[in-house]
Design a protein around this motif. Sequence first.
Motif, PDB file in Angstrom:
ATOM      1  N   ASP A   6       1.049  -1.598   0.090  1.00 39.09           N
ATOM      2  CA  ASP A   6      -0.124   0.240  -0.127  1.00 39.09           C
ATOM      3  C   ASP A   6       1.105   1.401  -0.435  1.00 39.09           C
ATOM      4  O   ASP A   6       1.812   1.341  -0.075  1.00 39.09           O
ATOM      5  CB  ASP A   6      -0.812   0.242   1.238  1.00 39.09           C
ATOM      6  N   LEU A   8       1.281   5.006   1.983  1.00 34.04           N
ATOM      7  CA  LEU A   8      -0.398   5.547   2.473  1.00 34.04           C
ATOM      8  C   LEU A   8       0.918   7.191   2.106  1.00 34.04           C
ATOM      9  O   LEU A   8       1.921   7.780   2.225  1.00 34.04           O
ATOM     10  CB  LEU A   8       0.658   5.588   4.068  1.00 34.04           C
ATOM     11  N   PHE A  20       1.951   8.568  12.542  1.00 32.03           N
ATOM     12  CA  PHE A  20       1.309   8.005  11.700  1.00 32.03           C
ATOM     13  C   PHE A  20       1.365   6.242  12.166  1.00 32.03           C
ATOM     14  O   PHE A  20       0.272   5.015  11.471  1.00 32.03           O
ATOM     15  CB  PHE A  20       1.597   7.950   9.721  1.00 32.03           C
ATOM     16  N   LEU A  23      -2.075   4.348  11.490  1.00 38.12           N
ATOM     17  CA  LEU A  23      -2.424   4.046  10.007  1.00 38.12           C
ATOM     18  C   LEU A  23      -2.235   2.387   9.586  1.00 38.12           C
ATOM     19  O   LEU A  23      -2.317   1.923   8.610  1.00 38.12           O
ATOM     20  CB  LEU A  23      -2.020   5.154   8.724  1.00 38.12           C
ATOM     21  N   ARG A  27      -4.288  -0.987   8.672  1.00 36.17           N
ATOM     22  CA  ARG A  27      -3.785  -2.028   7.351  1.00 36.17           C
ATOM     23  C   ARG A  27      -3.071  -3.242   7.598  1.00 36.17           C
ATOM     24  O   ARG A  27      -3.849  -4.105   7.080  1.00 36.17           O
ATOM     25  CB  ARG A  27      -2.389  -1.403   6.691  1.00 36.17           C
TER      26      ARG A  27
END
Length: 139
Positions: A6, A8, A20, A23, A27
């Motif tokens: 992914d 970010l 972060f 986040l 995930r």
Amino acid sequence: MNWYKDTLTIRTHGKGLYPFTPLVTERLRRWGAREGLCCLYVQHTSASLVISENYDPTAKMDLETFMERLVPENQTWFRHTLEGADDSPSHIRAMLTQPSLTIPIDDGALSLGTWQGIYLFEHRNHPQARSVLLRVLDV
């Protein structure tokens, strides 16, 4: 064995440390990753990644102040100033820190210490949208 990917986007509003960890944790939960490695890589030469204390906000403030004192702007010897007074200092600060982190994943969680958190360290004065590649190997 599974490989998850992914990107970010971390939005900044100027210099400083931007946490972060949530986040990344979100995930991991979504993917169901249990055991393996989490790799993070920032695709910029004027920002970096760090693991630092995430409990006491004065620790964050001290790190930001330290970097300002270590690599101040407006030095007469700076030549790379095309994008402003923060141009050379932002690249030097990024060089002194790191563009990537690797964190073990154990029992579905990042193996961070009790007070550790993941931060994007923004070295530019103006707002940015920073891309951080997230790669997870779940064995």
